[in-house]
Design an enzyme around this catalytic site. Structure first.
Site, mmCIF file in Angstrom:
data_model
loop_
_atom_site.group_PDB
_atom_site.id
_atom_site.type_symbol
_atom_site.label_atom_id
_atom_site.label_comp_id
_atom_site.label_asym_id
_atom_site.label_seq_id
_atom_site.Cartn_x
_atom_site.Cartn_y
_atom_site.Cartn_z
ATOM 1 N N HIS A 49 0.824 -1.207 0.000
ATOM 2 C CA HIS A 49 0.000 0.000 0.000
ATOM 3 C C HIS A 49 0.860 1.258 0.000
ATOM 4 C CE1 HIS A 49 -2.421 3.113 2.197
ATOM 5 N NE2 HIS A 49 -3.222 2.834 1.201
ATOM 6 N N GLU A 52 2.163 1.754 -3.434
ATOM 7 C CA GLU A 52 1.116 2.291 -4.310
ATOM 8 C C GLU A 52 1.044 3.812 -4.191
ATOM 9 O OE1 GLU A 52 -3.282 3.434 -3.776
ATOM 10 O OE2 GLU A 52 -2.926 1.395 -3.050
ATOM 11 N N HIS A 53 1.107 4.314 -2.956
ATOM 12 C CA HIS A 53 1.095 5.766 -2.746
ATOM 13 C C HIS A 53 2.319 6.428 -3.372
ATOM 14 C CE1 HIS A 53 -2.082 6.882 0.372
ATOM 15 N NE2 HIS A 53 -2.320 5.608 0.111
ATOM 16 N N GLU A 129 -4.562 8.017 7.075
ATOM 17 C CA GLU A 129 -5.501 7.042 6.516
ATOM 18 C C GLU A 129 -5.775 5.920 7.514
ATOM 19 O OE1 GLU A 129 -6.012 4.341 2.438
ATOM 20 O OE2 GLU A 129 -4.164 5.480 2.783
#
Length: 421
Positions: A49, A52-53, A129
């Site tokens: 993740h 991905e960012h 997040e």
């Protein structure tokens, strides 16, 4: 030029697949990497993740602002997501702007710089997040559910990672993970829309030329364990997820399980919605889901209810699970069948859905599955198939996760006993 699906395997090992949709004016393009949370080691949980960012935070040719501006200057859309078995990067553009989309996706996947300043900035974003997820009970309850169903293994870890791991995620960890997992054999590049396959292949060959070529070992098998997780918390609602081991993508019962989920809790006419919300008023939200993986899957039911109603919710739900093992009418199966087929056929009108679908079919099944074959399998499911699959699934060890005012929630052993009755 007629509409068609074409596939090319480049000398590098990278597969390119396209579907021409001549009646649209847009194109969707994506790179689908067969890696996600289940491929991470415990000490690097959340790296998929985080990566991905970071892909959008600058390359050797573009900084983060330029990546966003170049896409939005032509009215395009760029995004990505991380799942347990996949990470995807995709764009949707007008057909004449496809070269730009292929250039940018190729650039971020082969030439990202991972600048220390951007890593620190994005670290803060991801921590926010995680904090937002922790503050959203009908979100975090699913992390607890996954962790309980797949205890002490990659499949049970949160996709976002933990705060401690994200705080300490190093640049080296990100770069090593990308160089290891983002390889030609582990990625499918797909496009759908008003396009020319040969032109797409040439552009992909150019912009993805620097992808490493290596073969990866398969992820460790997922081992469903089941169990009970309860967290008392001062909330207005109790959030409850009840689940069972289910079927994977390649299982013969894949479509019966999908239809069971639709019939049981897939819409306003479903058994759970009608009995629990419409007749008894116990919940605002209740639904079921069937989540297949490469090797097995999980079937679950979510409901949010008040502290007083929590004591009645699970007994009524379990009654419905027992009933669906015994009898299913042709009428309700046909209704579930129509819902599933319409969802499938409506998705075919979206370039984004088609792009993802053809890529995932190659990664999961090793071939493209004609729509007619899927419809035929859905149509072949009988009421007795639904009862049989319900018996199979609900005979497995349950997983129960509950969060909020949960003092009235049934003990796990009572759930087992009621299902065995």
């Amino acid at each position: 030029m007629t509409d068609q699906i074409r596939q090319t395997r480049l000398p590098s090992g990278l597969t390119v697949i396209t579907e021409r949709m001549s009646r649209v004016e847009t194109v969707s393009f994506g790179a689908y990497v067969a890696t996600g949370t289940r491929n991470e080691r415990a000490e690097e949980n959340g790296v998929s993740h985080f990566l991905e960012h970071m892909a959008f935070k600058g390359t050797t040719r573009r900084n983060a602002v330029q990546i966003a501006e170049e896409i939005e200057n032509v009215g395009g859309h760029i995004n990505a997501y991380t799942a347990r078995e996949q990470t995807a990067y995709y764009v949707k553009l007008l057909k004449e702007d496809l070269p730009l989309g292929i250039d940018i996706i190729g650039d971020i996947l082969t030439h990202s710089t991972f600048s220390p300043e951007e890593i620190e900035r994005e670290r803060g974003v991801i921590l926010q997040e995680i904090g937002q997820s922790n503050d959203t009970p009908d979100d975090i309850v699913f992390d607890y559910f996954q962790e309980t169903a797949y205890a002490s293994q990659p499949m049970g870890r949160p996709t976002l990672g933990t705060e401690d791991l994200v705080r300490n995620m190093s640049r080296e960890t990100l770069m090593n993970y990308m160089s290891t997992h983002y390889s030609t054999d582990n990625m499918v590049v797909a496009a759908a829309g008003n396009l020319d396959h040969d032109a797409v292949v040439k552009m992909v060959e150019r912009h993805f030329a620097d992808l490493p070529q290596k073969t990866l070992h398969a992820a460790a098998p997922s081992l469903y364990t089941g169990g009970d997780f309860r967290r008392e918390k001062e909330l207005d609602q109790a959030h409850i997820v009840l689940g069972f081991p289910s079927v994977g993508f390649g299982d013969p019962d894949y479509y019966p399980a999908m239809l069971l989920s639709t019939l049981l809790g897939g819409g306003m006419s479903s058994r759970l919605f009608q009995e629990i919300r419409e007749k008894r008023g116990l919940v605002y939200s209740v639904y079921s889901f069937s989540a297949p993986y490469m090797d097995g899957g999980i079937f679950g039911i979510y409901a949010g209810t008040g502290s007083e109603e929590a004591g009645e919710l699970l007994p009524v739900t379990l009654d419905e699970l027992r009933k669906v093992r015994d009898a299913v009418t042709v009428e309700e199966l046909n209704r579930a069948r129509a819902q599933l087929k319409s969802s499938l056929l409506m998705s075919l009108e979206s370039t984004g859905s088609r792009c993802e679908q053809i890529a995932r079919q190659l990664q999961i099944f090793g071939r493209l599955i004609p729509v007619s074959e899927t419809v035929e399998k859905i149509n072949a499911v009988t009421p007795s198939d639904i009862c049989r699959v319900a018996t199979r699934i609900f005979g497995g060890a349950p997983t129960l996760t509950s969060l909020g005012p949960i003092s009235r929630v049934l003990p796990l052993q009572d759930i087992r006993d009621r299902l065995a009755a």
